[in-house]
Design a protein around this motif. Structure first.
Motif, PDB file in Angstrom:
ATOM      1  N   ARG A  85       0.853  -1.047  -0.132  1.00  0.00           N
ATOM      2  CA  ARG A  85      -0.041   0.082  -0.098  1.00  0.00           C
ATOM      3  C   ARG A  85       0.782   1.136   0.070  1.00  0.00           C
ATOM      4  O   ARG A  85       2.133   1.084   0.327  1.00  0.00           O
ATOM      5  N   VAL A  86       0.495   2.200  -0.414  1.00  0.00           N
ATOM      6  CA  VAL A  86       0.968   3.672  -0.589  1.00  0.00           C
ATOM      7  C   VAL A  86       0.853   4.216   0.957  1.00  0.00           C
ATOM      8  O   VAL A  86      -0.422   4.564   1.131  1.00  0.00           O
TER       9      VAL A  86
ATOM     10  N   ALA B 100      -1.912   7.631  -2.897  1.00  0.00           N
ATOM     11  CA  ALA B 100      -2.592   6.451  -2.255  1.00  0.00           C
ATOM     12  C   ALA B 100      -4.193   6.554  -2.752  1.00  0.00           C
ATOM     13  O   ALA B 100      -4.728   5.550  -3.079  1.00  0.00           O
TER      14      ALA B 100
END
Length: 343
Positions: free
Chosen positions: A317-318, A325
């Protein structure tokens, strides 16, 4: 054990350097073992040598030589009775060694060690332009393993599926004939396959990875190419001498220098996606005890990050920046919606 050995073993100056000599770091067990393995065959060839001369030969004090001899006196082949232990005598200041022929025999590679060396030499010979030395060493290793294990046959390893071998064959030919090479090259930072003509300057290994450095006619500049990302290579019937302005990069510097306009992205990856820290150039990695990590990357195109995170399917995940994101989340929602519409 003789009185001489008992009296020496009680002395407190054993292994101590002569007065006035420089103090050195304590010797490790590995260092001492290496010396002992070298000392046994040397002493067998120099029967009656003085302790002082042996000390000079191995760069230690006479007291250290005596300490080593006391240890050798307790070594031997399995069984460890008087008949199997090394017989070491040095009471008159001269060393006599017996019953040590087995230990003095040349060490042989185990099959696992031979396989490891064979794999390394095959990989090296496949990448080098002038690989005669590596190939001769590989031939000697194979002959030695066959002689040691006549029923085992020579060791030969298939290191890849043939594609990389074909690429390296073309690159080696281009270097040897000074010809230009056409590359089909995957650019990981843009997730894009490109076509380009390159005048090869050199092929180097940095941090365990092979790179081709050359003048790229598409970029009109010197570029580094990871060999494992070259999907195809074709030697062209064109002179491959780089232009005068093509200067090899100083390899003491970083290979990939990010642009000031590049975006800094922080990703969090699970243990299953930890490979991204090795595959993509990055600015730093923070690893957790559970195997997950946080990696900071500089990217020219945010689309690379979006595609990468979506492809990992929940294993990454960012963390930042928030706009990337959100862009990843938006694309994921759109993909899920497309599945719902199809149903």
């Amino acid at each position: 054990m003789s009185d001489k050995r008992l009296s020496d073993s009680r002395r407190g100056d054993k292994g101590v350097a002569p007065p006035g000599s420089a103090r050195t770091a304590p010797e490790t067990a590995t260092q001492r073992l290496g010396r002992l393995l070298a000392m046994v065959p040397w002493l067998l060839r120099h029967q009656g040598v003085s302790i002082e001369e042996a000390a000079l030969e191995f760069g230690v004090t006479p007291a250290q030589v005596e300490s080593d001899l006391e240890l050798l006196f307790l070594c031997g082949t399995p069984g460890y009775t008087h008949a199997e232990l090394i017989d070491a005598q040095w009471d008159d200041g001269h060393i006599y060694l017996a019953n040590a022929d087995d230990i003095a025999a040349p060490m042989r590679l185990t099959r696992d060690e031979a396989v490891t060396l064979t794999a390394g030499l095959q990989a090296l010979s496949s990448i080098l332009v002038n690989s005669e030395i590596a190939e001769r060493t590989l031939a000697k290793l194979r002959r030695a393993t066959t002689a040691a294990d006549p029923g085992g046959g020579q060791i030969a390893l298939d290191l890849d599926d043939g594609s990389q071998h074909a690429v390296m064959t073309q690159l080696k030919e281009a270097v040897a004939t000074r010809r230009r090479v056409h590359l089909t090259y995957y650019v990981a930072t843009r997730d894009e396959t490109t076509e380009r003509d390159v005048d090869i300057m050199r092929i180097v290994n940095l941090d365990g990875q092979w790179y081709l450095e050359g003048w790229c006619h598409r970029a009109q500049a010197v570029r580094f190419f990871r060999v494992d990302r070259i999907e195809a290579a074709t030697v062209l019937d064109v002179d491959g001498a780089p232009p005068r302005e093509a200067t090899p990069r100083d390899l003491s510097d970083e290979i990939f220098v990010p642009s000031e306009s590049d975006l800094t992205v922080v990703l969090e990856a699970s243990p299953r996606a930890a490979w991204i820290a090795d595959y993509y150039p990055n600015e730093g990695v923070v690893r957790s005890q559970d195997g997950s990590l946080q990696v900071t990357m500089r990217v020219a195109d945010p689309a690379l990050v979006r595609r990468l995170v979506l492809r990992l399917g929940g294993d990454a995940r960012v963390v930042s920046p928030p706009e990337i994101a959100e862009a990843v989340a938006e694309e994921a929602r759109a993909a899920l919606a497309a599945y719902d519409d199809a149903g």
